[in-house]
Design a protein around this motif. Structure first.
Motif, PDB file in Angstrom:
ATOM      1  N   ILE A  85      -5.565  12.738  -2.898  1.00 57.25           N
ATOM      2  CA  ILE A  85      -4.669  11.680  -2.442  1.00 57.25           C
ATOM      3  C   ILE A  85      -5.412  10.346  -2.475  1.00 57.25           C
ATOM      4  O   ILE A  85      -6.473  10.202  -1.866  1.00 57.25           O
ATOM      5  N   PHE A  86      -4.833   9.406  -3.206  1.00 57.73           N
ATOM      6  CA  PHE A  86      -5.380   8.062  -3.321  1.00 57.73           C
ATOM      7  C   PHE A  86      -4.555   7.102  -2.475  1.00 57.73           C
ATOM      8  O   PHE A  86      -3.329   7.208  -2.414  1.00 57.73           O
ATOM      9  N   ASP A  87      -5.248   6.161  -1.831  1.00 56.88           N
ATOM     10  CA  ASP A  87      -4.580   4.991  -1.273  1.00 56.88           C
ATOM     11  C   ASP A  87      -4.512   3.993  -2.416  1.00 56.88           C
ATOM     12  O   ASP A  87      -5.531   3.690  -3.049  1.00 56.88           O
ATOM     13  N   THR A 116      -7.223  -2.239   6.596  1.00 63.04           N
ATOM     14  CA  THR A 116      -6.981  -1.227   5.561  1.00 63.04           C
ATOM     15  C   THR A 116      -7.636  -1.659   4.262  1.00 63.04           C
ATOM     16  O   THR A 116      -8.292  -0.861   3.583  1.00 63.04           O
ATOM     17  N   TYR A 131     -13.703   3.657  -4.653  1.00 57.75           N
ATOM     18  CA  TYR A 131     -12.663   2.652  -4.865  1.00 57.75           C
ATOM     19  C   TYR A 131     -12.903   1.950  -6.191  1.00 57.75           C
ATOM     20  O   TYR A 131     -14.040   1.630  -6.531  1.00 57.75           O
ATOM     21  N   SER A 156       4.948  -1.324   4.644  1.00 58.90           N
ATOM     22  CA  SER A 156       3.882  -0.847   3.775  1.00 58.90           C
ATOM     23  C   SER A 156       2.955  -1.970   3.330  1.00 58.90           C
ATOM     24  O   SER A 156       2.207  -1.830   2.386  1.00 58.90           O
ATOM     25  N   VAL A 162       0.852  -1.186   0.000  1.00 60.75           N
ATOM     26  CA  VAL A 162       0.000   0.000   0.000  1.00 60.75           C
ATOM     27  C   VAL A 162       0.888   1.235   0.000  1.00 60.75           C
ATOM     28  O   VAL A 162       1.924   1.265   0.658  1.00 60.75           O
ATOM     29  N   PHE A 163       0.478   2.229  -0.782  1.00 59.84           N
ATOM     30  CA  PHE A 163       1.201   3.494  -0.819  1.00 59.84           C
ATOM     31  C   PHE A 163       0.241   4.600  -1.242  1.00 59.84           C
ATOM     32  O   PHE A 163      -0.896   4.331  -1.637  1.00 59.84           O
ATOM     33  N   LYS A 164       0.678   5.827  -1.121  1.00 61.80           N
ATOM     34  CA  LYS A 164      -0.144   6.998  -1.463  1.00 61.80           C
ATOM     35  C   LYS A 164       0.219   7.493  -2.862  1.00 61.80           C
ATOM     36  O   LYS A 164       1.357   7.398  -3.295  1.00 61.80           O
ATOM     37  N   TYR A 165      -0.778   8.030  -3.525  1.00 64.23           N
ATOM     38  CA  TYR A 165      -0.572   8.694  -4.815  1.00 64.23           C
ATOM     39  C   TYR A 165      -1.367   9.993  -4.795  1.00 64.23           C
ATOM     40  O   TYR A 165      -2.574   9.991  -4.558  1.00 64.23           O
ATOM     41  N   LYS A 166      -0.682  11.101  -5.028  1.00 59.07           N
ATOM     42  CA  LYS A 166      -1.331  12.409  -5.051  1.00 59.07           C
ATOM     43  C   LYS A 166      -1.457  12.864  -6.506  1.00 59.07           C
ATOM     44  O   LYS A 166      -0.455  13.104  -7.180  1.00 59.07           O
ATOM     45  N   VAL A 170     -10.247   6.505  -2.404  1.00 51.34           N
ATOM     46  CA  VAL A 170     -10.282   7.807  -1.740  1.00 51.34           C
ATOM     47  C   VAL A 170     -11.351   7.695  -0.665  1.00 51.34           C
ATOM     48  O   VAL A 170     -12.555   7.727  -0.955  1.00 51.34           O
TER      49      VAL A 170
END
Length: 193
Positions: free
Chosen positions: A32-34, A120, A56, A114, A22-26, A50
């Motif tokens: 910001i997306f998971d 989650t 999702y 991560s 899992v990581f974030k993407y802006k 989001v």
């Protein structure tokens, strides 16, 4: 479309023994997306969520890190809304632009910390048996109770834990146990058959 930079994450996941990441993407410095990457599924799956928009969607990653950039109409519409895009018939939004920007911003390094916790994943993959019970609570050996593991429980195990756990539970007649109380959550451990 090919996600070249996803291969780097995949390679690091393999070398670190990770099946899920899992990581974030802006996107455009705004949303910001998971991002959940499941390499234990075939084909691999990328999930974008989001939480504050209760949104999702998942895309399949085929061999060669290829993906089809077309989303179903409801996901496309919701993504446009979340990204605050206004319809322009002369310049419609193409999801390939979203994925191209995503590919450019992929993290360079994966970390073992991560790995997403079941709770989650459960926030986004909520179409499971007893969706309010998102905390892993252990295993139940059904051979000792004289029962059979249910298909719903097996599917929840697969979606929230791993394909490996699903296979072991199916083969060994083991049920995953869940609770809605966070203080009762247990650290995940693999079932023994």
């Amino acid at each position: 479309m090919k996600l070249d930079n996803l291969k780097k994450i995949y390679t690091q996941m393999i070398s670190n023994g990770l099946e899920r990441h899992v990581f974030k993407y802006k996107h455009n410095n705004a949303v910001i997306f998971d991002v959940l990457y499941f390499i234990d599924e075939s084909p691999h799956v990328l999930g974008f969520g989001v939480l504050e928009h209760n949104f999702y969607f998942e895309v399949e990653i085929k061999k060669g890190f290829q993906l089809n950039t077309v989303l179903n109409s409801s996901d496309y519409t919701q993504l446009c809304k979340i990204l605050n895009l206004k319809y322009d018939p002369n310049n419609p939004f193409k999801t390939s632009m979203f994925f191209d920007e995503f590919n450019k911003q992929l993290p360079k390094i994966t970390h073992t910390y991560s790995t997403p916790m079941p709770q989650t994943i459960a926030v986004y993959r909520s179409n499971v048996d007893e969706p309010e019970k998102i905390y892993f609570f252990g295993w139940l050996d059904n051979k000792k109770t004289g029962h059979d593991v249910s298909l719903d429980n097996l599917l929840k195990t697969k979606k929230l834990l791993s394909n490996k756990a699903y296979e072991r539970c199916k083969r060994g007649n083991i049920s995953s146990r869940w609770t809605d109380k966070s203080h009762l959550a247990k650290t995940y451990f693999e079932p023994t058959t």
